[in-house]
Design an enzyme around this catalytic site. Structure first.
Site, PDB file in Angstrom:
ATOM      1  N   SER A 269      32.185  39.459  27.444  1.00 18.44           N
ATOM      2  CA  SER A 269      33.252  38.459  27.349  1.00 18.44           C
ATOM      3  C   SER A 269      33.034  37.469  26.203  1.00 18.44           C
ATOM      4  O   SER A 269      33.957  37.160  25.444  1.00 18.44           O
ATOM      5  CB  SER A 269      33.368  37.708  28.677  1.00 18.44           C
ATOM      6  OG  SER A 269      33.722  38.592  29.720  1.00 18.44           O
TER       7      SER A 269
ATOM      8  N   THR B 168      28.986  42.729  31.392  1.00 17.64           N
ATOM      9  CA  THR B 168      28.668  42.625  32.816  1.00 17.64           C
ATOM     10  C   THR B 168      29.905  42.320  33.652  1.00 17.64           C
ATOM     11  O   THR B 168      30.151  42.957  34.679  1.00 17.64           O
ATOM     12  CB  THR B 168      27.604  41.544  33.047  1.00 17.64           C
ATOM     13  OG1 THR B 168      26.390  41.936  32.407  1.00 17.64           O
ATOM     14  CG2 THR B 168      27.337  41.349  34.526  1.00 17.64           C
ATOM     15  N   CYS B 169      30.701  41.361  33.234  1.00 21.17           N
ATOM     16  CA  CYS B 169      31.822  40.915  34.060  1.00 21.17           C
ATOM     17  C   CYS B 169      32.789  42.041  34.377  1.00 21.17           C
ATOM     18  O   CYS B 169      33.123  42.285  35.534  1.00 21.17           O
ATOM     19  CB  CYS B 169      32.559  39.766  33.373  1.00 21.17           C
ATOM     20  SG  CYS B 169      33.985  39.176  34.322  1.00 21.17           S
TER      21      CYS B 169
ATOM     22  N   CYS C 150      31.744  40.617  37.860  1.00 24.05           N
ATOM     23  CA  CYS C 150      32.815  39.872  38.523  1.00 24.05           C
ATOM     24  C   CYS C 150      34.001  40.719  38.959  1.00 24.05           C
ATOM     25  O   CYS C 150      34.462  40.615  40.101  1.00 24.05           O
ATOM     26  CB  CYS C 150      33.347  38.766  37.606  1.00 24.05           C
ATOM     27  SG  CYS C 150      32.135  38.003  36.528  1.00 24.05           S
TER      28      CYS C 150
ATOM     29  N   LYS D 212      33.176  43.572  41.543  1.00 24.13           N
ATOM     30  CA  LYS D 212      32.687  42.871  42.743  1.00 24.13           C
ATOM     31  C   LYS D 212      33.853  42.260  43.518  1.00 24.13           C
ATOM     32  O   LYS D 212      33.914  42.374  44.747  1.00 24.13           O
ATOM     33  CB  LYS D 212      31.705  41.775  42.349  1.00 24.13           C
ATOM     34  CG  LYS D 212      31.243  40.904  43.518  1.00 24.13           C
ATOM     35  CD  LYS D 212      30.624  39.613  43.031  1.00 24.13           C
ATOM     36  CE  LYS D 212      31.680  38.686  42.422  1.00 24.13           C
ATOM     37  NZ  LYS D 212      31.082  37.438  41.902  1.00 24.13           N
TER      38      LYS D 212
ATOM     39  N   TYR E 204      23.764  34.014  44.894  1.00 25.02           N
ATOM     40  CA  TYR E 204      25.162  34.344  45.143  1.00 25.02           C
ATOM     41  C   TYR E 204      25.404  35.857  45.147  1.00 25.02           C
ATOM     42  O   TYR E 204      26.230  36.359  45.919  1.00 25.02           O
ATOM     43  CB  TYR E 204      26.073  33.637  44.137  1.00 25.02           C
ATOM     44  CG  TYR E 204      26.049  34.188  42.739  1.00 25.02           C
ATOM     45  CD1 TYR E 204      26.972  35.144  42.328  1.00 25.02           C
ATOM     46  CD2 TYR E 204      25.116  33.756  41.802  1.00 25.02           C
ATOM     47  CE1 TYR E 204      26.971  35.652  41.048  1.00 25.02           C
ATOM     48  CE2 TYR E 204      25.093  34.262  40.523  1.00 25.02           C
ATOM     49  CZ  TYR E 204      26.016  35.212  40.145  1.00 25.02           C
ATOM     50  OH  TYR E 204      26.000  35.720  38.869  1.00 25.02           O
TER      51      TYR E 204
ATOM     52  N   GLU F  38      27.015  37.580  48.411  1.00 24.99           N
ATOM     53  CA  GLU F  38      28.314  38.252  48.289  1.00 24.99           C
ATOM     54  C   GLU F  38      28.240  39.699  48.756  1.00 24.99           C
ATOM     55  O   GLU F  38      29.100  40.168  49.513  1.00 24.99           O
ATOM     56  CB  GLU F  38      28.782  38.174  46.836  1.00 24.99           C
ATOM     57  CG  GLU F  38      29.200  36.772  46.416  1.00 24.99           C
ATOM     58  CD  GLU F  38      29.490  36.651  44.939  1.00 24.99           C
ATOM     59  OE1 GLU F  38      30.184  35.687  44.552  1.00 24.99           O
ATOM     60  OE2 GLU F  38      29.016  37.497  44.151  1.00 24.99           O
TER      61      GLU F  38
ATOM     62  N   GLY G  98      17.224  38.115  41.263  1.00 19.02           N
ATOM     63  CA  GLY G  98      17.254  37.356  40.024  1.00 19.02           C
ATOM     64  C   GLY G  98      17.735  38.181  38.848  1.00 19.02           C
ATOM     65  O   GLY G  98      17.853  39.412  38.924  1.00 19.02           O
TER      66      GLY G  98
ATOM     67  N   THR H 279      31.047  33.930  33.358  1.00 25.91           N
ATOM     68  CA  THR H 279      31.904  34.561  32.356  1.00 25.91           C
ATOM     69  C   THR H 279      32.790  33.570  31.605  1.00 25.91           C
ATOM     70  O   THR H 279      32.847  33.609  30.371  1.00 25.91           O
ATOM     71  CB  THR H 279      32.766  35.649  33.019  1.00 25.91           C
ATOM     72  OG1 THR H 279      31.901  36.666  33.515  1.00 25.91           O
ATOM     73  CG2 THR H 279      33.753  36.246  32.033  1.00 25.91           C
TER      74      THR H 279
ATOM     75  N   GLU I  56      45.202  19.948  51.589  1.00 27.89           N
ATOM     76  CA  GLU I  56      45.593  18.549  51.771  1.00 27.89           C
ATOM     77  C   GLU I  56      44.438  17.688  52.279  1.00 27.89           C
ATOM     78  O   GLU I  56      44.424  16.472  52.093  1.00 27.89           O
ATOM     79  CB  GLU I  56      46.782  18.446  52.724  1.00 27.89           C
ATOM     80  CG  GLU I  56      46.490  18.816  54.160  1.00 27.89           C
ATOM     81  CD  GLU I  56      47.724  18.712  55.050  1.00 27.89           C
ATOM     82  OE1 GLU I  56      48.238  17.587  55.212  1.00 27.89           O
ATOM     83  OE2 GLU I  56      48.165  19.764  55.570  1.00 27.89           O
TER      84      GLU I  56
END
Length: 461
Positions: free
Chosen positions: A17, A44-45, A50, A53, A184, A188, A268, A317, A447
């Protein structure tokens, strides 16, 4: 003295990216640009991060959504899931996006090399497969990061594990999976596979997942994993992985053993600079091989820059894209600017998901001393009829001296969508009074961000 003639004004190493954005903007500004990507355009993204995934997150949510629809009067017959069909659709979309990256670069006038580029010196690169030598006046390193795994000496049997790169190539689902890690990526994928019906165990060396996030967020996500049926084992390390007739036997340092069909190592990532030849180019590297840069993304070599995960600043990204754009505007567009890494909104696609921007409560107390905390936990309106007991959590961290909002933290459905808007307010320096003056959108979960009025006071024991 006449300046040497170079093959390119700019050569970009890496077609992810950040590199693609930089190359495209520089080419549009009139520079002669070359881009080398050794694998597939998109980085990677798009290829192994991303995008696929998020498709897996969506896939894992549909089963629960179908079950919950009965509370709203829907009657659903036999439900089944075909993982191979989903994977085929996911890869088709990834292929489409990768082709767009390639097409956009070519349309801007950049030349693409499907090869690995390595430094010979600060202005010279060698393409590994073709052995072609290329020279460039300016070079941008945008090689990203890669999953890190311990060596076989550190973890015997680690060769029997997979990384996050391999997850997207699984044509069939395992019955049992062990996920090692608490960041993360681990969180995920633990949710994804649990949602797809896999028996998941997450093993983490820390006491609570998502180190570095606000403590309330960490606790909410940790509880969410357990509510999703994930077996969570903390303060524990893997010591050995052995193949057996029944799959894999994972030994833990607490003396226990976990049986699994697949072990996903999500412990990692590290900068992708190994074998790049940075030393030959005079580019200094830091911890885990990261390229050391200043705020303008300049390296220690005067004609070489680096953006994205390879610099290990903020590994997201959109950050890589902004860094690449800033570099190209500055060096080729006559519009100098650099990206400000403060108050970047981000999301973790756990289930429920996390949206966060700014700093945590503990960070705020260290930096500013006196702060005000506003937080709420509630069951969303949507869940009142579907039987889902999941609650949404929201928190505002406010500096007491001037009521500046320092952090917004959300755990709940659509947290990512909400935090994007909150990120705008944060970037503009919004105060708690600004939030209070904003009229609520009713009925909505969002809200609550503008209706919290009571300061949270910790219980005195």
């Amino acid at each position: 003295m006449t300046e040497p003639a170079y093959d390119f004004d700019l050569f970009v190493i890496g077609g992810g990216s950040g590199g693609v954005r930089a190359g495209r903007i520089a080419a549009q500004a009139g520079a002669k640009v070359g881009v080398a990507e050794e694998y597939r355009m998109g980085g990677t993204c798009v290829i192994r991060g991303c995008v696929p995934k998020k498709f897996m997150v969506y896939a894992s949510q549909y089963g629960k959504s179908i079950a919950k629809s009965t509370g709203y009067g829907w009657s659903v017959g036999e439900v089944s899931y075909d993982h191979s069909k989903f994977v085929a659709g996911m890869h088709a979309e990834v292929d489409r996006l990768s082709a767009i990256y390639d097409r956009n670069l070519k349309s801007a006038g950049a030349e693409i090399f499907n090869d690995r580029a390595e430094f010979v010196d600060a202005h010279t690169l060698r393409l590994k497969t073709s052995c072609k030598i290329i020279t460039a006046k300016k070079i941008l390193i945008a090689t990203g990061g890669r999953p890190w795994r311990p060596s076989p000496a550190e973890l015997p049997g680690v060769e029997n594990t997979i990384s996050s790169n391999d997850v997207f190539e699984m044509g069939t689902l395992p019955k049992r999976m062990l996920v090692a890690g608490g960041g993360y990526i681990a969180v995920e994928f633990a949710h994804v596979f649990a949602g797809l019906g896999v028996e998941v165990c997450l093993v983490y060396r820390g006491d609570t997942v998502l180190r570095g996030f606000d403590e309330d967020v960490r606790l909410a996500v940790h509880e969410g994993l357990k509510e999703a049926g994930v077996r969570v084992i903390t303060k524990t390390l893997l010591t050995r992985i052995e193949k057996t007739a029944d799959g894999l036997s994972v030994k833990l340092d607490n003396g226990h053993e976990v049986k699994a069909d697949v072990v996903l190592m999500a412990v990692g990532r590290q900068a992708n600079t190994e074998g790049l030849g940075c030393e030959a180019a005079g580019v200094k590297l830091g911890e885990n091989g990261k390229v050391i840069v200043d705020e303008w993304s300049r390296t220690s070599a005067p004609n070489i820059w680096a953006v994205g995960d390879v610099t290990d600043r903020v590994n997201l990204t959109p950050v890589a894209i902004r860094e690449g754009h800033a570099f190209a505007d500055t060096e080729f567009g006559g519009k100098p600017w650099y990206f400000d890494h403060a108050d970047i909104a981000t999301a973790v696609f756990s289930q429920p998901e996390v949206g966060t921007v700014g700093i945590s409560e503990s960070e705020a107390r260290k930096l500013y001393g006196e702060i005000d905390i506003y937080k709420t936990r509630f069951r969303p309106m949507k869940n009142m009829l579907n039987g889902d007991q999941t609650r949404t959590f929201m928190k505002l961290v406010v500096r007491a001296s001037d009521q500046r909002v320092l952090g917004v933290h959300i755990v709940g459905e659509d947290a990512a969508e909400m935090i994007q808007m909150a990120g705008i307010a944060m970037k503009m320096g919004a105060t708690k009074d600004d939030f209070d003056r904003t009229c609520a959108v009713h009925p909505s979960a969002a809200e609550e961000l503008v209706t919290m009025r009571t300061k949270w006071v910790p219980e005195v024991i």
